[in-house]
Enzyme design. Sequence first.
Site, short mmCIF file in Angstrom:
data_model
loop_
_atom_site.label_atom_id
_atom_site.label_comp_id
_atom_site.label_asym_id
_atom_site.label_seq_id
_atom_site.Cartn_x
_atom_site.Cartn_y
_atom_site.Cartn_z
CD GLU A 233 -4.47 -51.02 -15.59
OE1 GLU A 233 -3.58 -50.20 -15.36
OE2 GLU A 233 -5.65 -50.74 -15.85
CG ASP B 238 2.28 -48.63 -12.57
OD1 ASP B 238 3.27 -48.82 -13.29
OD2 ASP B 238 1.34 -47.85 -12.86
CG ASP C 216 0.66 -47.89 -8.06
OD1 ASP C 216 0.18 -48.99 -8.40
OD2 ASP C 216 0.52 -46.86 -8.73
CG ASP D 114 -4.59 -47.73 -8.35
OD1 ASP D 114 -5.42 -48.07 -7.47
OD2 ASP D 114 -4.45 -46.57 -8.75
#
Length: 648
Positions: A436, A509, A511, A513
């Site tokens: 991404e 990532d 996290d 998102d």
Amino acid sequence: MSKEPTLQEQIDAYDDSEIQVLEGLEAVRKRPGMYIGTTSSRGLHHLVWEIVDNSIDEALAGFCTDIQVTIEPGNVVSVRDNGRGMPTGMNAKSGKSTIETIFTVLHAGGKFGGGGYKVSGGLHGVGASVVNALSDWLEVKVYRDSHIYFQRFEHGGKPVGDLAVIGSCDENIHGTEVKFNPDPTIFKETTTFDWDTLEERLRQLAFLNKGLRISLIDERTENIRRATYHYEGGIKEYVEYLNKNKNNIGDVIYLEGSEDDIVIEVALQYNDGYNSSIYSFTNNIHTVEGGTHEDGVKLALTRIINKYARNTGILKDKDEPLTGDDVREGLTMIISCKHPDPQFEGQTKTKLGNFEVKKIASDIFSQGFERYLMENPKTAKVIVEKCALASQARLAAKRARETTRRKSALDGINFMGKLTDCKSKDPSECEIFIVEGDSAGGSAKSGRDFNTQAVLPLRGKILNVEKARLDRALNNEEIKSMITAFGTGIGDDFDISKLRYHKIIIMTDADVDGAHIRTLLLTLFYRYFKPVVEGGYVYAAQPPLYKVTYGKKTVLVQNDDDLEKVKANIPDKYKSSFTVNRFKGLGEMDPIELRDTTMSKEHRVLRRITVEDAMQADAAFDLLMSDNVEPRRDFIVENAGYVQNLDV
Ligand code: 2B7
């Protein structure tokens, strides 16, 4: 006529069986993969399933209502059930207690269940000895006839003393408790049990066995986490759970019946979407490849809906019959079969082969479903009209395709532009990283192994596939570039043998998102490239969270638990001079860092995506797409599973 064996013959026979026992468990330790598939995290959790399966068998036999799984500090798992308790007597043949035999003789299962269990999910108890063989230590406690029996095994299944009575209990207390510590020399990758993995399967088992209460307790940290899974409605509640964020048509329909000891249960519900989610099980095993139970029900569904559509005039004489795809649009369905002697076939042994099941499943479904349509004409009309609409849309799309064939969206070779391909053309060694964002994409391109690793950066929002039919999804740039890169085609043209990479690695990532994007991608793959998920070609990269450095040594660490362990193991002489760095997002890593932590085959940690992961993503998807921020965030955090240390 056989005569009594002499004493010496008895001693020899005993020694023989003793040697066989040791050889048996030693064989498991030598080639653990043969027994549990792998010694990765997945194999570690497999140990729990082998033990839990024995409790489930006891529940299926009608003697156990509660199962408790506890993760204790020190990588210990304990499983307790309130069944009859393993038999505590002697086993004439082995000269040992039945319990010692169950835990030390390979293939000892089945013979001890008082004639065996009618329905069994697992390997009829073979698992207990395999788990013992792969454990540093294992303890079994049986509560039976007011006594508490106990035996301990160490170092790969060697008994430490005989089965012994260690106390007494109330006569109403009965059951089995097995506690074990997996051997870290076997499970080299990890011995850390994962809450989400355990939860996912235990919840599924509770859905599949209505009324059974399964608890999961994590005692590893001070605030003890516990959850109980208990569904009186069984698979009916499973469908409600999967559909909870969808716009549903009517209530969940539940049908059940049995013939010749074969039990069929089906739960289904339509929603206003276009995709179908059908999951079938036999003896609690997810039959990913389907089989006769699924075929029978699908056949009956198509037949009954066509019949109803003709009878009510929704389908006119001139209209073509509805196809299987038409009647499955927007359908969520669980099929559960319980069979005394299931034959599992197919590439991954997850396809039910018993031919007699097809007719039984089809008959039971037809009767129940036809009756439902008669008794609920309003819902029936909405469902069948929706199927007719799907048929019209399909025919219209087909006509449109035929006229615009030349201008197919997929002909655009320029979509390859975003792809940085690898040199090798051998799919079995090729990998594609779906990344991404442009900055992470840039680092990935520079840090990759250009021979075998391709990189496809994704930009922009990936289409909400639930709300779109296939033809619209095909217009999305991100989806087009993935289809072109994978090489498989899509929909009717899909061909898994053309897959250009045998590892499709989602790299996002660690996290919220990142979890969001991964859920989107998983849903997309699951709906449009299902065989890619089923074939085990999809992986999630697991970027490390910390880097610990002391002396000349660098250790990459995945989560906070492991960080504590790594810190505790640093030799004293470095105790004041070690450093801990927390990695930021992938986009902030330089190419070398990204290569050494997340991409290179030597250092990276990949998680293979299972069909269950994709199911979970699919269920999460609609909420993810809603604009309601708070529950959305909670849901992502709860369901992102393997996302650790979220920066919430
Ligand atoms: C095939 C072998 C392993 N077994 C029994 C009876 C009850 C029973 C078990 C069990 C795992 C962790 C807590 C049958 C079956 C052995 O024979 S194994 N319960 N639970 C278990 O392992 N749980 C049994 C007939 C009469 N009495 C007891």
